[in-house]
Design an enzyme around this catalytic site. Structure first.
Site, PDB file in Angstrom:
ATOM      1  N   ASP A 115      51.231  34.690  38.138  1.00 33.19           N
ATOM      2  CA  ASP A 115      52.300  35.526  38.691  1.00 33.19           C
ATOM      3  C   ASP A 115      53.625  35.354  37.959  1.00 33.19           C
ATOM      4  O   ASP A 115      54.675  35.728  38.469  1.00 33.19           O
ATOM      5  CB  ASP A 115      52.486  35.257  40.185  1.00 33.19           C
ATOM      6  CG  ASP A 115      53.161  36.418  40.908  1.00 33.19           C
ATOM      7  OD1 ASP A 115      53.000  37.565  40.462  1.00 33.19           O
ATOM      8  OD2 ASP A 115      53.856  36.173  41.912  1.00 33.19           O
ATOM      9  N   ASP A 153      46.558  40.849  38.423  1.00 32.13           N
ATOM     10  CA  ASP A 153      47.743  41.008  37.567  1.00 32.13           C
ATOM     11  C   ASP A 153      47.708  40.183  36.284  1.00 32.13           C
ATOM     12  O   ASP A 153      48.656  40.261  35.481  1.00 32.13           O
ATOM     13  CB  ASP A 153      49.044  40.693  38.325  1.00 32.13           C
ATOM     14  CG  ASP A 153      49.370  41.755  39.365  1.00 32.13           C
ATOM     15  OD1 ASP A 153      48.835  42.880  39.251  1.00 32.13           O
ATOM     16  OD2 ASP A 153      50.153  41.479  40.292  1.00 32.13           O
ATOM     17  N   ASP A 306      53.405  38.669  51.441  1.00 30.46           N
ATOM     18  CA  ASP A 306      53.501  38.716  49.984  1.00 30.46           C
ATOM     19  C   ASP A 306      54.403  37.612  49.447  1.00 30.46           C
ATOM     20  O   ASP A 306      54.393  37.341  48.247  1.00 30.46           O
ATOM     21  CB  ASP A 306      54.065  40.060  49.528  1.00 30.46           C
ATOM     22  CG  ASP A 306      53.141  41.216  49.861  1.00 30.46           C
ATOM     23  OD1 ASP A 306      51.946  41.119  49.569  1.00 30.46           O
ATOM     24  OD2 ASP A 306      53.623  42.219  50.418  1.00 30.46           O
TER      25      ASP A 306
END
Length: 332
Positions: A115, A153, A306
């Site tokens: 991330d 991601d 989140d």
């Protein structure tokens, strides 16, 4: 052309659920068996199921019934921690799924520099540690017919600039090795490709997916933990598939019932982080109604935060009951 992915070969049969979880204290009375037409495991001791029990005990029966819209659906276990998490939590989850004659659904989320230091920062300390972790994960799910969404991601971050140079080249190799290892264990693997609002250059994204081993996976995943509509994702996924020899894909519909939030910050936090006024999307299914889409899945566990984006919001991955209730209330 690629042959259809593993999900489309499944028989769409009901499966019985049972068992208990070490992560959440199970209710005093075992939940009744329910069917899961997708064939994936519905965890009767999830945080959502525990919330139903708590609110029923408090007399909040209407709210409890709304949360059942979440607890009665299959969503994955996110493997995000060190090897001990795999040994204990993942092993327990897979064992319970197999006892219920259901398919385990997991997200592997432990890539180094995960991330890019944002709300879900972390991951393995280095490449060697990551490969050891993947080996253990593969051994734990071996021959369980599991489906794994691989590293949300991670590929888009190869293109965003936060992972470049030697780190980017290493990531290509790590993801390719992870695909090979998980496939060798009998898993169905979807390499994550982000969402249409992240990397919009489909040619660049296709090349990054190729370098990361997409040709050896069962396909790619889109919209994980995001909010863009299924229609938008299918259009984008079809364009991407055309550049990948017809690669198949899955779409995360867990929170896309109201579409994408407005761009820019919302109340001082990024719009991708616990945006207000979102809704649950279409329930998980293997009958997505599109020839390239293997499944609509709830990859993000709806109701989990989140990140601690605004005052009072839980850390990433923590249960957020008020947000979960809002998602369920606004679901069509």
């Amino acid at each position: 052309m690629r042959t259809p992915g593993g999900l489309t070969a499944l028989l769409l049969g009901a499966v019985l659920l049972g068992g208990c979880s070490t992560a959440v204290e199970p209710p005093a009375t075992a939940p009744a068996a329910v069917s899961a037409p997708s064939g994936f495991y519905v965890d009767p001791a999830s945080e959502a199921a525990a919330q139903v029990t708590r609110w029923e005990a408090e007399g909040r029966t209407d709210d409890a019934e709304l949360i059942r819209r979440i607890s009665d659906q299959p969503f994955p276990l996110w493997a995000t921690g060190d090897t001990e998490q795999v040994r204990v939590e993942v092993a327990d989850y897979v064992e319970r799924a197999e006892a219920a004659d259901a398919r385990p659904l997991l997200v592997a989320y432990n890539i180094p520099h995960r991330d890019c230091g944002s709300f879900s920062a972390g991951g393995a300390g280095d490449g060697d540690s990551y490969l050891e972790w993947v080996d253990l994960l593969a051994d734990t799910i071996r021959d369980s017919d599991a489906t794994v969404v691989l590293e949300p991601d991670a590929v888009p971050h190869e293109l965003s600039g936060c992972v470049d140079g030697a780190l980017r080249d290493e990531r290509y190799e790590l993801l390719g090795s992870a695909i090979d290892t998980l496939k060798d264990a009998g898993a169905t693997v979807y390499l994550d490709a982000g969402n249409p609002g992240f990397i919009s250059d489909v040619d660049a994204l296709a090349e990054a997916l190729r370098r990361s081993g997409i040709d050896r996976a069962d396909g790619f995943s889109l919209n994980v933990a995001n909010f863009r509509s299924t229609e938008v994702n299918v259009e984008f996924g079809t364009e991407l598939s055309e550049r990948l020899d017809g690669a198949r894909f899955v779409v995360d519909t867990s929170r896309n019932g109201a579409g994408a939030p407005p761009q820019g910050d919302i109340d001082g936090a990024p719009s991708f982080c616990n945006p207000p006024d979102r809704a649950l999307g279409a329930a998980p299914t293997l009958d997505a109604g599109h020839p390239l889409v293997d499944a609509l899945l709830w990859v993000k566990r709806p109701g989990e935060s989140d990140g601690a984006c605004r005052a009072g919001e839980p850390e990433a991955g923590q249960w957020y009951p008020d947000y979960a209730l809002g998602l369920a209330e606004r679901a069509s």
